[in-house]
Design an enzyme around this catalytic site. Structure first.
Site, short mmCIF file in Angstrom:
data_model
loop_
_atom_site.label_atom_id
_atom_site.label_comp_id
_atom_site.label_asym_id
_atom_site.label_seq_id
_atom_site.Cartn_x
_atom_site.Cartn_y
_atom_site.Cartn_z
N ASP A 101 -9.29 3.78 -12.71
CA ASP A 101 -7.95 3.38 -13.18
C ASP A 101 -7.35 2.38 -12.18
O ASP A 101 -7.69 2.40 -11.00
CB ASP A 101 -7.03 4.59 -13.36
CG ASP A 101 -6.84 5.39 -12.09
OD1 ASP A 101 -7.83 5.66 -11.38
OD2 ASP A 101 -5.69 5.74 -11.75
N GLU A 160 -6.23 8.29 -10.38
CA GLU A 160 -5.88 8.27 -8.95
C GLU A 160 -4.54 7.59 -8.73
O GLU A 160 -3.77 8.01 -7.86
CB GLU A 160 -6.98 7.53 -8.17
CG GLU A 160 -6.89 7.72 -6.66
CD GLU A 160 -5.91 6.78 -5.97
OE1 GLU A 160 -5.51 7.08 -4.82
OE2 GLU A 160 -5.52 5.75 -6.56
ZN LIG Z 1 -7.38 3.46 -4.95
#
Ligand SMILES: [Zn+2]
Length: 470
Positions: free
Chosen positions: A89, A152
């Protein structure tokens, strides 16, 4: 066996660059709107996960999709498991790019794209590192697993879910921060102090209707705004003192007069809470100015508490919680959120970064006791524990040796105030991809990865994987 790792990478250079570009062209920003049960972070994030899983399958890795929250690619044999923790992501691109943030254009030896350095470039480096070790047919006595996270940049729901269902690696690294090695990270606390409204609040000649600064615990507020009311004569006097205050403290700001009231604004300098001294806290400064005004008792307690314990002190000395250790340095304090409303009282949101050996329970008690006489109580306290791996641990020593062999530079062990992805591993360190001296362009416009660094990182990861798992 003598292997020239960089040579092996260079043999695959064109392919590696092409795959990295293709991977970067997937705009894998969290999209709750297109989220479904099997694609919990949206269509594009899932596409990036599928992209890697498919590539892994082609290489003959053991492949698993863990309910769309995460996935892994595995090779090798044995009981022990070496983890490489990556994420697909990316944060939204934002404005001001020279080229399309998802075009992955190459200029001057750099690939430009959102995610180039954080974290799709290094993820592809780690993927090729595994591929090289596999293609060389080297015997491994441990399993090696690339764990692919997908959330994340937001809430880490990916690793939370993953480790509820899957095995925790014996040890591992996350290519999601800096080289050489980040082996220690401070603990991170967010806390709220809230004033309980006093029923017998005595009046002041100036009324503080509201004070607002900051929205995030982990940032130094760069703007503070207060609304005040008083008689015209008092307001004029206050305005003069405010102008003097701005001059004395070398800060920007302005006073805006309106009917029966005045708006005071202070401009500070924003900075990350990892080092509040790099910023200027607009909220604390405005509170410092108001601390000498004839406000009502509750407003006075709010601003005086801030002035007394937080002005010019990011180390908690005035609060009595200062602490430092060799591994992680100083405890730091950031007042990230200030909010006061007449009749409701005030709320202060604080971010603490505390050293590995700090006694947090004691710190918490001191804060509670100090804030109490000002009418505050502790209403929120969330703690992300410090994270570190012993410097004598096989993981640290091996990565140090590999880094030194590949770069010819000493592999200093770093400790930081922030939290890296490595803290979701039990024994994990952050290992690259940003080389010392390189500007950190993660989350910035025109994010890039230098192609030579991509190749060098791939060689380092390949040797590291082999040395850890052989
Ligand atoms: Zn990162």
């Amino acid at each position: 066996m003598q292997i020239n790792w960089l040579e092996e990478v260079l043999k695959r250079k064109d392919e590696l660059i092409r795959d990295t570009q293709e991977f970067l062209r997937i705009p894998s920003v969290l999209d709750e709107k297109s989220a479904t049960a099997s694609q919990p972070f949206g269509k594009e994030v899932d596409e990036a996960l599928q992209f890697l899983l498919k590539k892994g399958q082609k290489e003959g890795f053991l492949v698993k999709n863990v309910n769309g929250f995460a996935g892994h690619l595995e090779m090798g044999e044995g009981d022990e498991l070496i983890g490489i923790l990556c994420h697909v992501d990316v944060v939204p691109p934002g404005d001001g790019w020279t080229s399309d943030p998802f075009a992955a254009d190459i200029r001057d030896g750099k690939i430009y794209a959102r995610g180039a350095i954080d974290d799709k470039g290094p993820t592809m480096a780690a993927f090729y590192a595994m591929k090289i070790v596999k293609e060389l047919g080297l015997p491994l006595h441990k399993r090696v697993r690339m764990i692919i996270g997908t959330d994340e940049e937001s809430e880490w729901r990916c690793v939370d879910h993953y480790f509820q269902h899957e095995e925790m690696p014996t040890m591992g690294f996350a290519p999601d921060a800096d080289f050489p090695i980040i082996y220690a990270e401070k603990g991170i606390v967010d806390l709220n102090l809230e004033q309980i409204t006093a029923a017998d609040n005595e009046n002041g000649s100036i009324r503080l209707e509201s004070l607002e600064a900051g929205r995030r615990y982990n940032m130094v507020p760069d703007l503070a705004v207060a609304e005040l009311r008083a008689e015209t004569k008092l307001l004029l006097e206050m305005e003069q003192r405010f102008q003097q205050f701005l001059t004395d403290f070398h800060v920007k700001g302005k006073a805006i007069n309106h009917e029966h009231g005045i708006t005071l604004q202070v401009e500070g300098v924003s900075a990350h809470a990892m080092e509040p001294d790099q910023g200027k806290n607009a909220g604390v400064l405005l509170a410092a100015f108001l601390a000498n005004m004839p406000l009502d008792a509750q407003a006075k307690a709010f601003v005086q508490f801030l002035d007394r314990y937080f002005r010019d002190d990011s180390r908690g000395k005035k609060l009595g919680i200062a602490y430092s250790d060799d591994m992680t340095g100083d405890l730091t304090v950031n007042v990230g959120i200030l909010s006061y409303h007449e009749g409701k009282g005030g709320r202060i949101g604080i971010n603490l970064r505390y050293p590995v050996t700090n006694d947090l329970e004691q710190t918490k008690q001191v804060i509670e006791q100090t804030a109490k006489p000002y009418g505050f109580s502790l209403t929120h306290f969330s703690d992300s524990k410090p994270h570190y791996v012993d410097r004598r641990h096989m993981l640290v020593q091996t990565l140090q040796r590999v880094y030194e062999e590949q770069t010819g530079e000493r592999a200093a062990l770093l400790s930081i105030g922030g939290g890296t992805y490595a803290r979701s591993l039990e024994a994990g360190v952050a290992f690259g991809p940003l080389f010392p001296g390189r500007p950190d362009v993660a989350h910035q416009k025109d994010e890039y990865m230098i192609i030579d660094d991509l190749l060098k990182a791939t060689a380092i990861y390949a040797q590291a994987i082999y040395e850890l798992a052989k």
